[in-house]
Enzyme design. Structure first.
Site, PDB file in Angstrom:
ATOM      1  N   GLU A  34       0.861  -1.169   0.178  1.00 57.63           N
ATOM      2  CA  GLU A  34      -0.145   0.026  -0.036  1.00 57.63           C
ATOM      3  C   GLU A  34       0.712   1.400  -0.069  1.00 57.63           C
ATOM      4  O   GLU A  34       0.766   2.294  -0.598  1.00 57.63           O
ATOM      5  CB  GLU A  34      -0.898  -0.001   1.470  1.00 57.63           C
ATOM      6  CG  GLU A  34      -1.897  -1.276   1.263  1.00 57.63           C
ATOM      7  CD  GLU A  34      -1.581  -2.298   2.073  1.00 57.63           C
ATOM      8  OE1 GLU A  34      -2.100  -2.982   2.796  1.00 57.63           O
ATOM      9  OE2 GLU A  34      -0.294  -2.639   1.911  1.00 57.63           O
ATOM     10  N   GLU A  87      14.360  -6.592 -21.992  1.00 63.38           N
ATOM     11  CA  GLU A  87      14.189  -7.582 -20.994  1.00 63.38           C
ATOM     12  C   GLU A  87      12.354  -7.711 -20.751  1.00 63.38           C
ATOM     13  O   GLU A  87      11.957  -7.452 -19.609  1.00 63.38           O
ATOM     14  CB  GLU A  87      14.854  -7.545 -19.653  1.00 63.38           C
ATOM     15  CG  GLU A  87      16.184  -7.679 -19.915  1.00 63.38           C
ATOM     16  CD  GLU A  87      17.103  -7.547 -18.577  1.00 63.38           C
ATOM     17  OE1 GLU A  87      16.551  -7.464 -17.785  1.00 63.38           O
ATOM     18  OE2 GLU A  87      18.277  -7.269 -18.816  1.00 63.38           O
ATOM     19  N   ASP A 109      25.285 -10.233 -14.516  1.00 61.10           N
ATOM     20  CA  ASP A 109      25.140  -9.091 -13.609  1.00 61.10           C
ATOM     21  C   ASP A 109      25.395  -9.758 -11.901  1.00 61.10           C
ATOM     22  O   ASP A 109      24.943 -10.656 -11.825  1.00 61.10           O
ATOM     23  CB  ASP A 109      23.614  -8.548 -13.279  1.00 61.10           C
ATOM     24  CG  ASP A 109      23.418  -7.677 -14.674  1.00 61.10           C
ATOM     25  OD1 ASP A 109      24.446  -7.244 -15.323  1.00 61.10           O
ATOM     26  OD2 ASP A 109      22.678  -7.326 -14.857  1.00 61.10           O
ATOM     27  N   HIS A 156      28.015  -6.440 -13.904  1.00 64.64           N
ATOM     28  CA  HIS A 156      27.429  -5.047 -13.535  1.00 64.64           C
ATOM     29  C   HIS A 156      27.449  -5.248 -12.240  1.00 64.64           C
ATOM     30  O   HIS A 156      26.846  -6.226 -11.618  1.00 64.64           O
ATOM     31  CB  HIS A 156      26.298  -4.783 -14.283  1.00 64.64           C
ATOM     32  CG  HIS A 156      25.465  -3.554 -13.627  1.00 64.64           C
ATOM     33  ND1 HIS A 156      26.138  -2.311 -13.738  1.00 64.64           N
ATOM     34  CD2 HIS A 156      24.336  -3.468 -12.781  1.00 64.64           C
ATOM     35  CE1 HIS A 156      25.087  -1.508 -12.981  1.00 64.64           C
ATOM     36  NE2 HIS A 156      24.298  -2.228 -12.346  1.00 64.64           N
ATOM     37  N   CYS A 206      26.188  -2.804  -8.644  1.00 59.43           N
ATOM     38  CA  CYS A 206      25.745  -1.154  -7.995  1.00 59.43           C
ATOM     39  C   CYS A 206      25.501  -0.979  -6.702  1.00 59.43           C
ATOM     40  O   CYS A 206      25.222  -1.951  -6.221  1.00 59.43           O
ATOM     41  CB  CYS A 206      24.568  -1.064  -8.988  1.00 59.43           C
ATOM     42  SG  CYS A 206      23.086  -2.217  -8.545  1.00 59.43           S
ATOM     43  N   ASP A 221      40.071 -10.082 -10.006  1.00 56.28           N
ATOM     44  CA  ASP A 221      40.057 -11.603 -10.138  1.00 56.28           C
ATOM     45  C   ASP A 221      38.983 -12.324 -10.903  1.00 56.28           C
ATOM     46  O   ASP A 221      39.016 -13.071 -11.389  1.00 56.28           O
ATOM     47  CB  ASP A 221      40.208 -12.135  -8.826  1.00 56.28           C
ATOM     48  CG  ASP A 221      41.545 -11.833  -8.220  1.00 56.28           C
ATOM     49  OD1 ASP A 221      42.578 -11.388  -8.908  1.00 56.28           O
ATOM     50  OD2 ASP A 221      41.640 -11.944  -6.830  1.00 56.28           O
ATOM     51  N   HIS A 264      17.881   5.902 -10.498  1.00 56.77           N
ATOM     52  CA  HIS A 264      17.235   5.924  -9.430  1.00 56.77           C
ATOM     53  C   HIS A 264      16.590   7.161  -8.908  1.00 56.77           C
ATOM     54  O   HIS A 264      15.887   7.594  -7.814  1.00 56.77           O
ATOM     55  CB  HIS A 264      17.846   5.529  -8.114  1.00 56.77           C
ATOM     56  CG  HIS A 264      18.169   4.031  -8.480  1.00 56.77           C
ATOM     57  ND1 HIS A 264      19.265   3.618  -8.976  1.00 56.77           N
ATOM     58  CD2 HIS A 264      17.575   3.114  -7.830  1.00 56.77           C
ATOM     59  CE1 HIS A 264      19.524   2.058  -8.990  1.00 56.77           C
ATOM     60  NE2 HIS A 264      18.260   1.765  -8.176  1.00 56.77           N
TER      61      HIS A 264
END
Length: 756
Positions: A17, A488, A603, A645, A647, A660, A698
């Protein structure tokens, strides 16, 4: 008589909600008053669900993040919003996400940096400090919620982030030292405790989670000083730690002049005896005996066998609670009407965990006979899971046992691979790409829902998804991106999508957990051994490649991230489950390569959050995590370029481990931190290619060309230009096309400007 309490409850709502109301508010579809009314209704509902507790938490509710709440509680508000129109909530959302509901056009507010909360997938907004930082207490929100709860008849325990952890979690924007601000912060905290006392509060939970990390002597002294200062307050302080063991900080904690201590007895069970021995006979011992981080039922018989002697020893000094805030688990298992009945019987969400806690208290206070049937039912569920043939797959276990060292090695070193790939792809300097996902429109979600509900056929669904892929490819052609993605549209989530196609996973309908702000994830549940029955992504990437002559990047989620963003089985080492995932994703990588997809992104956004909280314990995790990634990625030929990727985590202190991994290209979040994450490259010569994110996805703000050029020029001071890529910080599924198109257009213009 054991006392029951809770460290925090999920704030988003059983049906998300709060998420939907926040997004309506940000879109100017509802007023602030309506949003506040929804929040008040949710708080009342959450307190009611905790009515069996002796003390309910207050202050754990947040519109975005509890650390940001603390910044506004203390009046530590960045200057960049001080002269803007609107009220406190507008400035709050500006720091959280770059703009509030009243902002129009391209807001110029830079959102606060965001990173992971210790080793969880929850993100917090990093506090900002300078040498001139002042704290000006504004306790109105917290006091209002205290009065709300008391008016509803609840005995309350306000929950606040402790002063030392607050400073430790923040960052300075100049050369000042965070710890130098402690005296100023303590004045505000002392004032806050006095105001809480005046409002009739007896107990305050004050969280110092940094006590489970390796602290310098300076920070240990800061804790001693802080609680000596705060000990003069007339409220009783329950100092809470969670997520790990105290180790060398245990003697320090036991010396702090607080009325009680909460210990995470899931992670630090071996320290309970020492804690009890070193506290005085007036201090409360709160034990976190229900796992607040995972969703498996508690073995109540085993727990009571351990707790009953402690209860007799401590009597009313014993408090029991979940190990940490229940923010990290879904709200209510009763909402799950489609979940496999056998697996459902093994689980407990937040509401059920509190019921388990009440049952434990009843058994301790009134004897096991008073709840014998409930304990017997619990024991039957525990035994069912232990003995279920669905959990163990001998074929999978044998394949893990057969892993060789050679499986984790590329055919050639990076320099040789890079030469081959340069000739094949013929990309320009500063090649542009995206992280994988494009906006998930209402139409996409509707089609996916219709297919899942059986309202449209697989043929119809495939046709709709291919149309969306065609749209994404066309837009990327129009924008002149260099390496394309299929967008995607078929994926609901970067982890759940894969879990749905792997054996050994189960899925909830409403098991939402807050990741940040209004962003929620629904972690899949690893209940058994994992394998891949068939290809998961190949058909979509293969189709997308037919639409373009440019390289099409295959998009996968790596094994460590799938592990860390799932609810993981607790009956075998996490490393074993990760290797099972690595083999499953390796099969997908090889199938993509066979299908002609020669750039594959795997990712590992959650790589860092799996690190133990103590650096001295990192190496074991790094060894199996990096091994799992390399097993996944390194079966390909030299001509296949592997990207990964990462983040919204601090990667600087593990950059050698990232190197590595030997991915040909890494992309990382850097825009919110103004390329701060690249400071490590001043000292570490990273050998491969890197795409430092220049577009903060974002926030709805659209970055300018000049802004992105400036960020890339900063990157160029550390990384040679021939090894730099230009890309957003993260995937674009949560954004709208109206923001994405101009932002990517500016990104391509920035790359072209850099090439001149």
């Amino acid at each position: 008589m054991a006392i029951l309490h809770n460290l925090g409850f999920p704030r988003i709502g059983a049906k998300r909600e709060l998420k939907f109301e926040l997004e309506k508010f940000w879109s100017n579809k509802i007023s602030e008053k309506t949003l506040q009314n929804t929040a008040q209704t949710l708080r009342a509902k959450h307190w009611e669900s905790q009515k069996d507790l002796n003390l309910v938490p207050v202050g754990d509710f947040s519109f975005y993040d509890q650390v940001l709440d603390t910044s506004f509680l203390l009046g530590n508000i960045p200057d960049r919003v001080s002269d803007l129109e609107g009220g406190s909530l507008d400035n709050y959302f500006r720091i959280a996400r770059g703009r509030s509901a009243i902002d129009t056009g391209c807001s110029c507010v830079h959102a606060g940096e965001m990173t992971k909360w210790f080793d969880t997938n929850y993100h917090y907004i990093v506090p900002e400090f300078t040498k001139n930082t002042e704290f000006n207490l504004d306790s109105s929100r917290l006091l209002s919620q205290v009065n709300e709860a008391k008016a509803l008849g609840h005995d309350v325990k306000p929950v606040i982030l402790g002063p030392v952890s607050y400073l430790w979690l923040g960052k300075t924007k100049d050369e000042s030292q965070k710890i130098a601000l402690l005296d100023k912060a303590l004045l505000a905290y002392s004032q806050l405790l006095a105001e809480l006392a005046q409002s009739g509060v007896n107990w305050v939970q004050i969280d110092e989670p940094i006590l489970v990390t390796e602290l310098s002597h300076e920070w240990q002294q800061a804790l001693s000083k802080a609680y000596q200062t705060l000990s003069t307050s007339s409220v009783k302080l329950l100092l809470a730690t969670y997520f790990g063991q105290l180790k060398e900080n245990l003697p320090l904690l036991c010396e702090l002049p607080v009325a009680g201590v909460h210990l995470d007895a899931i992670n630090a069970k071996d320290e309970v005896a020492a804690l009890i021995e070193n506290l005085n006979e007036q201090q409360v011992v709160s034990l976190g005996v229900i796992n607040g981080r995972n969703i498996w039922k508690t073995d109540l018989t085993a727990l009571l066998d351990w707790l009953e002697p402690l209860s007799k020893q401590l009597e009313q000094r014993l408090w029991i609670a979940p190990s940490c805030s229940l923010l990290h688990v879904p709200v209510d298992l009763n909402s799950e009407v489609k979940l496999d009945a056998e697996i459902k019987n093994w689980l407990a969400f937040a509401t059920q965990k509190l019921a388990e806690l009440s049952l434990v208290a009843q058994a301790l206070n009134e004897g096991r006979d008073s709840c014998a049937q409930a304990i017997a039912d619990n024991a039957a569920a525990i035994e069912s899971r232990q003995n279920s043939p669905r959990v163990n797959n001998p074929t999978v276990k044998q394949r893990v046992a057969s892993i060789t060292d050679e499986m984790a090695l590329r055919q050639s070193p990076y320099e040789a691979r890079a030469a081959v790939q340069k000739e094949i792809f013929n990309l320009p300097a500063y090649p542009t790409t995206t992280i994988g996902s494009f906006p998930q429109t209402t139409e996409i979600r509707q089609a996916r829902r219709q297919f899942k509900n059986g309202d449209i056929s697989e043929v119809e669904y495939s046709k709709l998804m291919k149309a969306e892929i065609q749209l994404c490819v066309d837009i990327q052609h129009e924008l002149e991106l260099d390496v394309l993605v299929h967008g995607e549209p078929e994926r609901n989530d970067m982890v759940e999508y894969f879990g749905e196609q792997l054996d050994g996973y189960a899925f909830s309908q409403f098991g939402w957990v807050q990741s940040y702000g209004s962003r929620c994830v629904k972690p899949p549940i690893i209940f058994g051994d994992i394998s891949r029955p068939k290809a998961m992504t190949v058909q979509w990437s293969e189709f997308a490649q037919t639409l373009t002559d440019k390289p099409m990047k295959g998009m996968l989620t790596g094994p460590v991230t799938i592990l860390n963003w799932s609810f993981v089985r607790d009956d075998q080492p996490r490393s074993t489950s990760c290797l099972q995932l690595a083999l499953a994703i390796r099969d997908e990588v090889l199938d993509l390569e066979k299908a002609g997809i020669n750039i594959i992104q795997i990712d590992e956004a959650a790589l860092r959050e799996g690190l133990p909280l103590r650096q001295s314990q990192w190496q074991e995790y790094i060894d199996w995590a990096i091994k799992s990634f390399k097993i996944t990625s390194n079966g390909v030929s030299d001509k296949t370029q592997i990207h990964t990727h990462m983040c919204y985590s601090e990667f600087n202190d593990m950059i050698s481990a990232i190197a590595d991994m030997d991915a040909d290209v890494i992309t990382i979040e850097t825009s919110r931190s103004d390329m701060e994450l690249l400071d490590v490259f001043d000292e570490f010569n990273y050998p491969n290619e890197i795409g430092p994110g220049v577009y903060d996805i974002h926030t709805p703000n659209i970055p300018t060309v000049d802004y992105m050029v400036t960020l890339m020029e900063k990157a160029g001071e550390r990384i040679p230009a021939e090894r730099l890529w230009v890309n957003p910080d993260c995937g674009l599924k949560t954004r709208g096309w109206a923001e994405v198109k101009p932002a990517l257009e500016n990104m391509v213009k920035a790359a072209k400007q850099l090439r001149v």
